[in-house]
Scaffold this active site. Sequence first.
Site, mmCIF file in Angstrom:
data_model
loop_
_atom_site.group_PDB
_atom_site.id
_atom_site.type_symbol
_atom_site.label_atom_id
_atom_site.label_comp_id
_atom_site.label_asym_id
_atom_site.label_seq_id
_atom_site.Cartn_x
_atom_site.Cartn_y
_atom_site.Cartn_z
ATOM 1 N N TYR A 82 71.717 -18.678 90.127
ATOM 2 C CA TYR A 82 70.854 -17.681 89.658
ATOM 3 C C TYR A 82 69.076 -17.603 89.420
ATOM 4 C CZ TYR A 82 69.331 -14.939 84.823
ATOM 5 O OH TYR A 82 68.957 -14.234 84.015
ATOM 6 N N GLN A 102 66.964 -13.812 71.854
ATOM 7 C CA GLN A 102 68.265 -12.812 72.609
ATOM 8 C C GLN A 102 68.352 -12.205 70.319
ATOM 9 O OE1 GLN A 102 71.244 -14.135 74.340
ATOM 10 N NE2 GLN A 102 70.463 -12.235 76.053
ATOM 11 N N ASP A 164 69.684 -5.251 78.157
ATOM 12 C CA ASP A 164 68.121 -5.451 79.362
ATOM 13 C C ASP A 164 68.316 -4.119 80.166
ATOM 14 O OD1 ASP A 164 70.106 -7.506 78.488
ATOM 15 O OD2 ASP A 164 69.731 -8.631 80.945
ATOM 16 N N GLU A 393 82.806 -7.623 81.859
ATOM 17 C CA GLU A 393 81.030 -6.861 81.857
ATOM 18 C C GLU A 393 81.744 -6.475 80.773
ATOM 19 O OE1 GLU A 393 78.439 -8.779 83.670
ATOM 20 O OE2 GLU A 393 76.636 -8.192 82.212
HETATM 21 C C1 GLC Z 1 72.969 -9.459 80.568
HETATM 22 C C2 GLC Z 1 73.020 -8.792 79.215
HETATM 23 C C3 GLC Z 1 72.786 -10.279 78.072
HETATM 24 C C4 GLC Z 1 73.734 -10.428 78.251
HETATM 25 C C5 GLC Z 1 74.047 -11.150 79.543
HETATM 26 C C6 GLC Z 1 75.479 -12.508 79.469
HETATM 27 O O1 GLC Z 1 71.868 -9.737 80.618
HETATM 28 O O2 GLC Z 1 72.578 -7.718 79.315
HETATM 29 O O3 GLC Z 1 73.269 -8.645 76.470
HETATM 30 O O4 GLC Z 1 73.355 -11.885 77.317
HETATM 31 O O5 GLC Z 1 74.009 -10.844 80.632
HETATM 32 O O6 GLC Z 1 76.316 -11.612 79.230
#
Ligand code: GLC
Length: 426
Positions: A82, A102, A164, A393
């Site tokens: 990551y 967040q 994001d 996702e």
């Molecule tokens: C991405 C999304 C965010 C979420 C993360 C983990 O960054 O935009 O909202 O929390 O993934 O799922």
Amino acid sequence: MNHTDMLQHARQVLSDNDRGTYTVPTHGLYPFQWNWDSALSALGFAHFDEPRAWGEIETLMAHQWEDGMVPHIIFHQPDDGYFPGPDVWGTGRTVPTTGITQPPVTGFAVRRIHDRARDKGLARAQARALLPKIHAWHEWFYRARDPEGTGLVALLHPWESGRDNSVDWDAAFERVPTEGVGAFVRRDTTHANPAHRPTDEQYKRYIWLVQKFRSLGWDNTKLHDASPFKVVDPGFNAILIRSCEDVADLAARLGMDEIAEASRAMVAKGVAAMKTLWSDEMGQYLCYDRCQGALIQSPSISGILATFAPIPKARAAALVRRIETLADSCNYLIPSHDPTHPAFDGLRYWRGPVWLIVNYMVADGFARAGETEIIPRIINDCLRLIETSGFAEYHDPITAEPCGGPHFTWTAAMVIEILNTYELAA
Ligand code: GLC
């Protein structure tokens, strides 16, 4: 897939992503604990394992900063897969975390899990322990992200929004410099299709902001004024207001009067200020660029998610009409960006695709506002997407193509939540 199979599959996703005291959003792409993923995933766990649901939230809140901020990622274990990892953030925590936050949906989740708990004793004990922490986070928001007391908090980084890569940030983000950002290697594009992900140029700006905040020692008394990116997001503020309202209600029932009273005051101020984000022309709420002093003319899901807060009934009704219009240009509700807008992209991250968590919160807001007719449509579209394309996702609102990471925790949690909450045809 019938509902029983779907439920079983969803539970399997949750247990595969369970790391004992926290859950990863999905293996590979997101190998740590994410803030609002955990709160929303706890709703799913609560249907079959209440202690595990509470544990998820306990772990998240155990990493709250001294000033009240709750970080957006907790790096429990090292993982090279990551970027940007703990060394880039440099927040200096014993268990490393990022230095931004967040959407604060935890207050809402705690109240909901508490109210329908089978183990009432455990629920009361957990709520009593968690409410002061969640309340401190809410107070932090209004102190650190609304220093002038407008009633609305600003985001200082697109990653704080949870949406994001939304079109909402494009113009404001252009003003974030890229000078001084060294070479880096992205990891997200090795786990997911680059066509679904942000561009390299955007990544440089993400990192520039991280470096800027790091140079200020992550001191939240300085970050707001120093940031060249300050956007007020209606959906985000709605989540905060709703969580304050849920904390107020639950705290009052548990005899925590000071928290209840202070939370009610935050709700009243927030609800009054939301009015300033409404656009008659667009028929929805809009983001506001605090650096420019202007609304951002971008028709995204954020302005519809505003219904998660106690907005006036006429506004909720107008948002239903807005969704009905969006339905004319897609096959699955609710697209994260208006499909008729030139910037719409059905595959790319928050620039068009459907997220089940957003659908769930919008449906919940409409239920409270008495706008019930649209709800079955939103909920059935969630299940159709899963049936067609699995627990991705997110999904393309026109083709249902599964996008981003597979085997996704909060998608599965929402399926569990939906199947247990709504009466559905088999
Ligand atoms: C991405 C999304 C965010 C979420 C993360 C983990 O960054 O935009 O909202 O929390 O993934 O799922």
